[in-house]
Design a protein around this motif. Structure first.
Motif, PDB file in Angstrom:
ATOM      1  N   PRO A  13      -9.931   2.349  -3.905  1.00 18.61           N
ATOM      2  CA  PRO A  13      -8.885   1.586  -3.218  1.00 18.61           C
ATOM      3  C   PRO A  13      -9.309   0.140  -2.944  1.00 18.61           C
ATOM      4  O   PRO A  13      -8.496  -0.773  -3.043  1.00 18.61           O
ATOM      5  N   GLY A  38      10.366   5.179   2.737  1.00 23.00           N
ATOM      6  CA  GLY A  38       9.333   5.456   3.749  1.00 23.00           C
ATOM      7  C   GLY A  38       7.943   5.511   3.147  1.00 23.00           C
ATOM      8  O   GLY A  38       7.067   6.187   3.669  1.00 23.00           O
ATOM      9  N   GLU A  39       7.732   4.821   2.022  1.00 18.11           N
ATOM     10  CA  GLU A  39       6.443   4.938   1.357  1.00 18.11           C
ATOM     11  C   GLU A  39       5.546   3.718   1.539  1.00 18.11           C
ATOM     12  O   GLU A  39       4.442   3.675   1.035  1.00 18.11           O
ATOM     13  N   ALA A  40       6.060   2.709   2.265  1.00 21.07           N
ATOM     14  CA  ALA A  40       5.241   1.521   2.500  1.00 21.07           C
ATOM     15  C   ALA A  40       4.461   1.701   3.797  1.00 21.07           C
ATOM     16  O   ALA A  40       4.944   2.340   4.723  1.00 21.07           O
ATOM     17  N   GLN A  41       3.264   1.157   3.809  1.00 20.10           N
ATOM     18  CA  GLN A  41       2.482   1.172   5.049  1.00 20.10           C
ATOM     19  C   GLN A  41       3.082   0.159   5.997  1.00 20.10           C
ATOM     20  O   GLN A  41       3.207  -0.996   5.640  1.00 20.10           O
ATOM     21  N   GLU A  56       5.035   6.995  -7.186  1.00 16.48           N
ATOM     22  CA  GLU A  56       4.446   7.673  -8.346  1.00 16.48           C
ATOM     23  C   GLU A  56       5.411   7.688  -9.528  1.00 16.48           C
ATOM     24  O   GLU A  56       5.044   7.405 -10.668  1.00 16.48           O
ATOM     25  N   ARG A  57       6.653   8.063  -9.222  1.00 15.75           N
ATOM     26  CA  ARG A  57       7.637   8.173 -10.296  1.00 15.75           C
ATOM     27  C   ARG A  57       7.946   6.808 -10.899  1.00 15.75           C
ATOM     28  O   ARG A  57       8.036   6.679 -12.122  1.00 15.75           O
ATOM     29  N   ARG A  61      -8.423  -2.251  -5.849  1.00 18.26           N
ATOM     30  CA  ARG A  61      -7.070  -2.350  -6.393  1.00 18.26           C
ATOM     31  C   ARG A  61      -6.755  -3.803  -6.688  1.00 18.26           C
ATOM     32  O   ARG A  61      -7.237  -4.688  -6.000  1.00 18.26           O
ATOM     33  N   SER A  79       2.549   4.837  -1.044  1.00 16.60           N
ATOM     34  CA  SER A  79       2.096   6.136  -1.494  1.00 16.60           C
ATOM     35  C   SER A  79       3.233   7.115  -1.298  1.00 16.60           C
ATOM     36  O   SER A  79       3.828   7.152  -0.226  1.00 16.60           O
ATOM     37  N   GLY A  80       3.588   7.854  -2.353  1.00 17.06           N
ATOM     38  CA  GLY A  80       4.671   8.827  -2.244  1.00 17.06           C
ATOM     39  C   GLY A  80       5.340   9.048  -3.590  1.00 17.06           C
ATOM     40  O   GLY A  80       4.932   8.477  -4.597  1.00 17.06           O
ATOM     41  N   GLN A  81       6.388   9.860  -3.587  1.00 18.26           N
ATOM     42  CA  GLN A  81       7.049  10.249  -4.837  1.00 18.26           C
ATOM     43  C   GLN A  81       7.723   9.089  -5.537  1.00 18.26           C
ATOM     44  O   GLN A  81       7.626   8.946  -6.754  1.00 18.26           O
ATOM     45  N   LYS A  97      15.888  10.046  -3.384  1.00 20.23           N
ATOM     46  CA  LYS A  97      14.636   9.471  -3.876  1.00 20.23           C
ATOM     47  C   LYS A  97      14.741   9.124  -5.354  1.00 20.23           C
ATOM     48  O   LYS A  97      14.119   8.163  -5.818  1.00 20.23           O
ATOM     49  N   GLU A 143       1.086  -2.056  11.597  1.00 20.56           N
ATOM     50  CA  GLU A 143       1.282  -1.900  13.038  1.00 20.56           C
ATOM     51  C   GLU A 143       0.455  -2.925  13.776  1.00 20.56           C
ATOM     52  O   GLU A 143      -0.710  -3.124  13.492  1.00 20.56           O
ATOM     53  N   ARG A 169       0.830  -1.207   0.000  1.00 15.64           N
ATOM     54  CA  ARG A 169       0.000   0.000   0.000  1.00 15.64           C
ATOM     55  C   ARG A 169       0.866   1.259   0.000  1.00 15.64           C
ATOM     56  O   ARG A 169       0.792   2.118   0.884  1.00 15.64           O
TER      57      ARG A 169
END
Lengths: 397, 372
Positions: free
Chosen positions: A265, A389-392, A152-153, A268, A147-149, A329, A395, A145
């Motif tokens: 979502p 740091g873009e993975a969920q 996206e890139r 997906r 989300s981040g640059q 990045k 927890e 899951r």
């Protein structure tokens, strides 16, 4: 009747292999933190080595269609995430995608030539190395899951390099046809026609579909079902006229997105259907790869893999700052582009069926790289996305 | 750390903070893009202050100290334009609105600074539920005692600000039937609510803050999440009940409405605050959150019930001379038109949903409104 029963028993191996692959995937993901798709590929390779599943030509054609359909779903989802306007707002991203693709092509081709491969095969190897596997990347992104640059890139660059890979591959085929037939017109016509008809098939379905869905006011499950059927339809259409089903699915995804019909979502990966087809796709495709038999072939595989990743990382890092992100990045984006396989193998398989005489030689030369990248690629992608740091993080209470 | 000295500031100067949503282009869900946007925005001189918030799909921007509506709006527009340019390079969208209509709070990630990680450890899931987006308005006060007097005199107007700014009708995928669902997330915090009724700064420090500090529960004014709180280091009072409106124009209009009210209170045009005014406070606040401009509020002195819509309109008319003096007549008139006409942002978002039956379209509308 006896023949029919025998044939059914031959196919019984499939669900057993798929179930084993799925179990291995869960163990790998939960126990080892390894992407599920790595385990699926491993199951495919093992089952192919053990010759668990035998299939006649007719079954193989059906399975091939299923694999193209599964890959089509991933390309549709990738296309659906592509924002063409971003490439206009941030042209450096487009430049970095083109640079990354061309650098990969030349580096891998150079390595292949240096290792004694003939020029035409080196060209095919270079062209195939350009593409990042949309299936592996989309799957890793969805599993974590992300989300981040970097996410996206990587997805946008993946679409760009797949397109460029197809073009380079068509160029290679065209070049080969030029050598074979001596007709430049024929060669160019062939490449251009395949491209145009593939995209045309996507447009043919992609324009009326949103209109229909709006009229029906379909809910999200309905929308997903219709999307899946649309992908199946373009896969059939394009296979029927012998053009690229993958480009058509990509086009379809991009068009649907521009019409603002969005996959939510919850949908997906195309839900359970997507999960099932993912297991099949990776097992099936990995089964097509073969182990390198000589030390030279192994060295070629390792060197081409290393060169390919180095080229991608160098290009994305170089253009990171001007395209609006940090060099760190940018480099991670390059690593996230590591997965290779499905696309390349299906492309080759397809080319072989289209009468491309070089496919056989290229297939054996690239097989080693496919084996290496089946495991290393998704791992690198996962590692890059987590470092960014873009993975969920899951927890636990 | 004891209570800071109250630094008197230029009376009626303003500062506005806006918490904004970062939204993904492909699915319109919240996007973890705060770090990237901050990095990009800080490459050039950002026309204001920009910083991270509790979770990594939010950013907070703040204006400098402004005296007039025109300059405030100009700075808000400059910040917005710069953010839009930066976000376009990152493939994310920006919007206002007090809540995201369908994000799942479980998917949020706490921004990695020691303070946010500490708060997350202390408050557990409340911290992630706190992915809500508010507008805070600071108004400069000439001295500490005036700050407390104005703070308490404003109590009866708090519902006005909730109803005018309300832009959070949807939460976690459903219509909450509230105009401002955001405030329900705020009320869950133990130190939320209203300031204790003390009108003398010395007594506030001696009889309240020091005692609270001794309990170990608070260390600074930052630990209080009151609807209005004094901010001694800036010499301001800070109104915290507003949702972030969908446009910066409305954010500026709401800020100058507060400025005009403070002008009127400081000029002695309002009755002195009484502790009993707070008897109706939480009821009125609930009415504003739930029904917005259609809520019914009970007047703290006359105990008459009247529609919030009418009370706001009457107040705006009464403040016309103050608005003339402060140069904010046009902004207050825009609020008057909204109260008498189309309604607040929550009404607008509900209308979009009624037309489209689609929460993605609601986010699309908020994104388009912000970029206007």
């Amino acid at each position: 009747m006896v023949f029919e029963a025998g044939r059914i028993f031959e196919l019984v191996g499939w669900p057993a292999v798929l179930l084993t692959a799925w179990l291995a995937g869960e163990l790998a993901h939960r126990g080892l933190g390894v992407p599920r798709v790595c385990a699926y590929s491993l199951a495919g390779i093992v089952s192919s080595a053990l010759n668990t599943v035998q299939a006649d030509a007719e079954t193989t054609a059906a399975l091939s269609f299923l694999a193209n359909f599964a890959l089509g779903l991933f390309l549709f989802e990738l296309g659906h995430r592509i924002n063409l306007r971003w490439l206009v707002n941030n042209p450096w991203l487009l430049v970095s995608g083109i640079a990354e693709s061309l650098l990969t092509f030349f580096v891998v081709r150079g390595i292949a030539l240096a290792m004694g491969q003939p020029d035409d095969i080196a060209m095919v190897l270079g062209a195939l190395s350009v593409a990042t596997s949309p299936a592996a990347l989309v799957r890793v992104v969805n599993d974590l899951r992300c989300s981040g640059q970097v996410t996206e890139r990587a997805l946008h660059l993946c679409a760009i390099n797949c397109l460029i890979s197809v073009l380079l591959m068509k160029g290679a085929i065209g070049y080969w046809q030029l050598l074979e037939s001596g007709s430049l017109v024929n060669a160019l016509w062939n490449s251009a026609a395949i491209l145009a008809v593939s995209v045309g098939c996507g447009i043919l379905i992609g324009i009326p579909l949103p209109w229909l869905l709006r009229r029906l006011r379909a809910d999200e499950r309905g929308v997903t079902t219709v999307f899946a059927l649309a992908v199946m339809l373009v896969t059939l259409l394009t296979q029927g006229v012998n053009v690229s089903p993958l480009l058509a699915a990509l086009t379809l995804g991009i068009l649907i997105r521009r019409r603002k019909l969005l996959l939510t979502p919850a949908q997906r990966n195309f839900g359970v259907l997507g999960d099932l087809l993912t297991v099949f796709l990776f097992v099936f495709v990995a089964g097509m790869a073969t182990w390198p038999t000589t030390a030279t072939a192994l060295a070629l595989a390792v060197l081409m893999s290393a060169g390919r990743i180095a080229a991608k990382v160098a290009a994305t890092a170089a253009f990171a700052h001007v395209s609006g992100t940090s060099t760190r990045k940018g480099s991670l984006t390059g690593f996230a582009l590591a997965p290779l396989s499905t696309f390349a193998l299906l492309l080759l398989e397809y080319s072989r069926s289209a009468g491309f005489g070089l496919a056989e030689g290229a297939l054996s030369a690239i097989a080693g790289m496919v084996i290496v990248m089946e495991f290393v690629g998704p791992l690198f992608a996962q590692w890059a996305l987590m470092l960014a740091g873009e993975a969920q993080h899951e927890e636990r209470a | 750390m004891s209570l800071e000295t109250f630094h008197a500031s230029s009376a009626l100067s303003m500062g506005v903070e806006l918490e904004l949503q970062l939204v993904g282009e492909h699915d319109r869900d919240l996007a973890s893009a705060a770090t990237d946007l901050l990095e990009l925005a800080q490459r050039t001189r950002f026309p204001g202050d920009i910083k991270p918030e509790m979770t990594d799909c939010m950013i907070e921007v703040a204006t400098d100290i402004q005296d007039r509506h025109a300059s405030l709006l100009k700075q808000l527009e400059a910040m917005r334009d710069m953010l839009l340019a930066a976000s376009a390079r990152l493939n994310v969208s920006l919007c206002g609105g007090g809540t995201h209509p369908f994000q799942h709070w479980t998917e949020r990630r706490i921004f990695s600074t020691p303070r946010f990680q500490h708060l997350s450890g202390l408050y557990g899931y409340l911290a992630k539920q706190f992915t809500v987006f508010g507008q805070h308005v600071h108004i400069g006060m000439p001295d500490a005692d005036s700050a407390l007097r104005v703070l308490h005199a404003l109590n009866r107007y708090v519902p006005h600000f909730i109803a005018l700014s309300a832009s959070s009708p949807f939460s976690q995928g459903s219509d909450t039937l509230f105009d401002s669902a955001r405030l329900n997330s705020v009320f869950a915090f133990p130190l939320s609510g209203r300031a204790p009724f003390v009108l003398d700064w010395g007594r506030f420090e001696r009889d309240y803050f020091s005692k609270m500090e001794d309990t170990g529960i608070v260390r600074s004014m930052k630990d209080f999440y009151w609807d209005i709180r004094p901010k001694p280091e800036y010499g301001t009072i800070e109104l915290r009940v507003c949702d972030t409106p969908l446009t910066v124009e409305r954010a500026a209009a709401i800020a100058v409405y507060l400025q005009a009210l403070c002008f009127s209170i400081l000029a002695g045009d309002e009755p002195d605050p009484l502790e009993d005014d707070y008897l109706v406070y939480t009821y009125n606040r609930f009415q504003a959150c739930r029904f917005g401009l259609d809520g019914l509020m009970v007047h703290p002195r006359s105990h008459a019930a009247l529609p919030l819509r009418d009370d706001i309109a009457l107040t705006l008319e009464r403040l016309a001379p103050a608005a003339d003096a402060l140069g904010s007549r046009a902004a207050l008139e825009s609020l008057h038109r909204m109260v008498r006409g189309g309604g607040n942002d929550a009404t607008r978002l509900r209308a979009v949903h009624a037309r489209s039956r689609n929460l993605l379209a609601v986010v699309d509308d908020a994104v388009a409104a912000f970029a206007q």
